[in-house]
Design a protein around this motif. Sequence first.
Motif, PDB file in Angstrom:
ATOM      1  N   GLU A 142       0.832  -1.207   0.000  1.00  0.00           N
ATOM      2  CA  GLU A 142       0.000   0.000   0.000  1.00  0.00           C
ATOM      3  C   GLU A 142       0.867   1.258   0.000  1.00  0.00           C
ATOM      4  O   GLU A 142       1.647   1.483   0.914  1.00  0.00           O
ATOM      5  N   ILE A 143       0.706   2.069  -1.029  1.00  0.00           N
ATOM      6  CA  ILE A 143       1.408   3.349  -1.103  1.00  0.00           C
ATOM      7  C   ILE A 143       0.545   4.404  -0.425  1.00  0.00           C
ATOM      8  O   ILE A 143      -0.634   4.569  -0.761  1.00  0.00           O
ATOM      9  N   THR A 144       1.114   5.116   0.537  1.00  0.00           N
ATOM     10  CA  THR A 144       0.375   6.142   1.261  1.00  0.00           C
ATOM     11  C   THR A 144       0.576   7.508   0.598  1.00  0.00           C
ATOM     12  O   THR A 144       1.344   7.654  -0.352  1.00  0.00           O
ATOM     13  N   SER A 145      -0.094   8.512   1.140  1.00  0.00           N
ATOM     14  CA  SER A 145       0.055   9.880   0.638  1.00  0.00           C
ATOM     15  C   SER A 145       1.091  10.657   1.439  1.00  0.00           C
ATOM     16  O   SER A 145       1.264  11.862   1.228  1.00  0.00           O
ATOM     17  N   THR A 146       1.795   9.971   2.347  1.00  0.00           N
ATOM     18  CA  THR A 146       2.797  10.610   3.197  1.00  0.00           C
ATOM     19  C   THR A 146       4.167  10.538   2.547  1.00  0.00           C
ATOM     20  O   THR A 146       4.612   9.455   2.152  1.00  0.00           O
ATOM     21  N   ARG A 147       4.828  11.668   2.445  1.00  0.00           N
ATOM     22  CA  ARG A 147       6.177  11.673   1.881  1.00  0.00           C
ATOM     23  C   ARG A 147       7.173  11.163   2.922  1.00  0.00           C
ATOM     24  O   ARG A 147       7.045  11.435   4.116  1.00  0.00           O
ATOM     25  N   ALA A 148       8.162  10.435   2.464  1.00  0.00           N
ATOM     26  CA  ALA A 148       9.159   9.877   3.372  1.00  0.00           C
ATOM     27  C   ALA A 148       9.861  10.974   4.167  1.00  0.00           C
ATOM     28  O   ALA A 148      10.103  10.824   5.373  1.00  0.00           O
ATOM     29  N   VAL A 149      10.199  12.086   3.523  1.00  0.00           N
ATOM     30  CA  VAL A 149      10.892  13.169   4.230  1.00  0.00           C
ATOM     31  C   VAL A 149      10.004  13.771   5.309  1.00  0.00           C
ATOM     32  O   VAL A 149      10.497  14.158   6.385  1.00  0.00           O
ATOM     33  N   ASP A 150       8.706  13.849   5.060  1.00  0.00           N
ATOM     34  CA  ASP A 150       7.795  14.406   6.054  1.00  0.00           C
ATOM     35  C   ASP A 150       7.667  13.479   7.256  1.00  0.00           C
ATOM     36  O   ASP A 150       7.618  13.946   8.406  1.00  0.00           O
ATOM     37  N   LEU A 151       7.602  12.174   7.015  1.00  0.00           N
ATOM     38  CA  LEU A 151       7.536  11.227   8.125  1.00  0.00           C
ATOM     39  C   LEU A 151       8.809  11.299   8.949  1.00  0.00           C
ATOM     40  O   LEU A 151       8.760  11.284  10.186  1.00  0.00           O
ATOM     41  N   LEU A 152       9.939  11.399   8.285  1.00  0.00           N
ATOM     42  CA  LEU A 152      11.213  11.480   9.004  1.00  0.00           C
ATOM     43  C   LEU A 152      11.253  12.703   9.903  1.00  0.00           C
ATOM     44  O   LEU A 152      11.668  12.624  11.070  1.00  0.00           O
ATOM     45  N   LYS A 153      10.793  13.833   9.390  1.00  0.00           N
ATOM     46  CA  LYS A 153      10.769  15.050  10.210  1.00  0.00           C
ATOM     47  C   LYS A 153       9.783  14.911  11.369  1.00  0.00           C
ATOM     48  O   LYS A 153      10.049  15.397  12.474  1.00  0.00           O
ATOM     49  N   GLU A 154       8.677  14.225  11.131  1.00  0.00           N
ATOM     50  CA  GLU A 154       7.656  14.082  12.158  1.00  0.00           C
ATOM     51  C   GLU A 154       8.122  13.235  13.337  1.00  0.00           C
ATOM     52  O   GLU A 154       7.710  13.470  14.479  1.00  0.00           O
ATOM     53  N   ILE A 155       8.974  12.246  13.080  1.00  0.00           N
ATOM     54  CA  ILE A 155       9.401  11.352  14.157  1.00  0.00           C
ATOM     55  C   ILE A 155      10.672  11.829  14.858  1.00  0.00           C
ATOM     56  O   ILE A 155      11.185  11.129  15.730  1.00  0.00           O
ATOM     57  N   GLU A 156      11.164  12.988  14.505  1.00  0.00           N
ATOM     58  CA  GLU A 156      12.418  13.463  15.091  1.00  0.00           C
ATOM     59  C   GLU A 156      12.374  13.540  16.607  1.00  0.00           C
ATOM     60  O   GLU A 156      13.382  13.301  17.271  1.00  0.00           O
ATOM     61  N   ASP A 157      11.211  13.876  17.169  1.00  0.00           N
ATOM     62  CA  ASP A 157      11.140  14.016  18.624  1.00  0.00           C
ATOM     63  C   ASP A 157      10.675  12.738  19.320  1.00  0.00           C
ATOM     64  O   ASP A 157      10.381  12.742  20.511  1.00  0.00           O
ATOM     65  N   PHE A 158      10.631  11.612  18.590  1.00  0.00           N
ATOM     66  CA  PHE A 158      10.218  10.350  19.193  1.00  0.00           C
ATOM     67  C   PHE A 158      11.306   9.776  20.104  1.00  0.00           C
ATOM     68  O   PHE A 158      11.022   8.961  20.975  1.00  0.00           O
ATOM     69  N   GLY A 159      12.562  10.165  19.842  1.00  0.00           N
ATOM     70  CA  GLY A 159      13.666   9.592  20.609  1.00  0.00           C
ATOM     71  C   GLY A 159      14.214   8.313  20.013  1.00  0.00           C
ATOM     72  O   GLY A 159      14.983   7.597  20.664  1.00  0.00           O
ATOM     73  N   VAL A 160      13.852   8.012  18.765  1.00  0.00           N
ATOM     74  CA  VAL A 160      14.326   6.789  18.117  1.00  0.00           C
ATOM     75  C   VAL A 160      15.818   6.901  17.848  1.00  0.00           C
ATOM     76  O   VAL A 160      16.333   7.973  17.520  1.00  0.00           O
ATOM     77  N   SER A 161      16.529   5.773  18.009  1.00  0.00           N
ATOM     78  CA  SER A 161      17.992   5.804  17.886  1.00  0.00           C
ATOM     79  C   SER A 161      18.464   5.728  16.441  1.00  0.00           C
ATOM     80  O   SER A 161      19.573   6.156  16.124  1.00  0.00           O
ATOM     81  N   GLU A 162      17.635   5.171  15.537  1.00  0.00           N
ATOM     82  CA  GLU A 162      18.030   5.079  14.134  1.00  0.00           C
ATOM     83  C   GLU A 162      16.820   4.793  13.263  1.00  0.00           C
ATOM     84  O   GLU A 162      15.793   4.281  13.728  1.00  0.00           O
ATOM     85  N   VAL A 163      16.987   5.103  11.990  1.00  0.00           N
ATOM     86  CA  VAL A 163      15.965   4.846  10.980  1.00  0.00           C
ATOM     87  C   VAL A 163      16.590   4.008   9.870  1.00  0.00           C
ATOM     88  O   VAL A 163      17.730   4.240   9.471  1.00  0.00           O
ATOM     89  N   ILE A 164      15.825   3.027   9.392  1.00  0.00           N
ATOM     90  CA  ILE A 164      16.227   2.288   8.194  1.00  0.00           C
ATOM     91  C   ILE A 164      15.393   2.819   7.034  1.00  0.00           C
ATOM     92  O   ILE A 164      14.156   2.742   7.056  1.00  0.00           O
ATOM     93  N   TYR A 165      16.079   3.365   6.037  1.00  0.00           N
ATOM     94  CA  TYR A 165      15.392   3.920   4.874  1.00  0.00           C
ATOM     95  C   TYR A 165      15.626   3.021   3.662  1.00  0.00           C
ATOM     96  O   TYR A 165      16.772   2.758   3.281  1.00  0.00           O
TER      97      TYR A 165
END
Length: 239
Positions: A142-165
């Motif tokens: 399923e392709i969403t309407s959310t851009r990858a860059v926007d999701l990355l910016k949105e999770i910045e304050d989650f405290g996650v240690s790393e992202v796999i892109y």
Amino acid sequence: MIIIPAIDIKNKKCVRLVQGNPEFETVYSDDPIFQAQFWEREGAKRLHIVDLDGAFNGKPQNIDLIERIVQEVHIEIDVGGGIRDNRVIRALRSRGVHKVVIGTAVMDNRKFVRNLCKSDPEGVVIAIDASDGFVVKNGWKEITSTRAVDLLKEIEDFGVSEVIYTDISRDGTLEGPNYDAIETMLTVSDIPIIVSGGISSLEDLKRLKEYESMGLKGVIVGKALYEGKFTLPEALQYV
């Protein structure tokens, strides 16, 4: 920059797909445990395991097999594929999995994933899988309407240690990474990023290493290793 061999499990075998399509499957080993041991002997410090059956079914299908892999190797293991609730996360972590990879759940329940990252920041990795710049979910179906860059910016304050892109249009194709997309992702966030998709040569690794100063933490390599484009020891020379 760390080099992380991938082990994708489907029907208890080690396989690679092309762009996540189960119709284009190549079996590289009937024994994922042996394959994990092989990568450890070759010098891997970490493995990326994907439960493809779990990704397609919405919940992990190979927890017992993954537990056996954890028992048989002595390196860090991250696991993704259908991980969408606390019960599954506890099951994997209790079996020795070092990091769980969350993809679809971050799209469906931001609050759940935010709380998860806050409670176990080193044990959680967020996967951002994209097609033409837009996030995909549910086993890449399923392709969403959310851009990858926007999701990355949105999770910045989650405290996650790393992202796999992962750029799924390149995954399993040996066409080379999407450098423009990788550079964009590294530019918009300070979260360390591990990239996946399209690695085809040592030159790809050499070029990606230049992004290390921008926050590139590592590279997941699958088909290029299985097809013998280069060996893991050769790849490790670049790190």
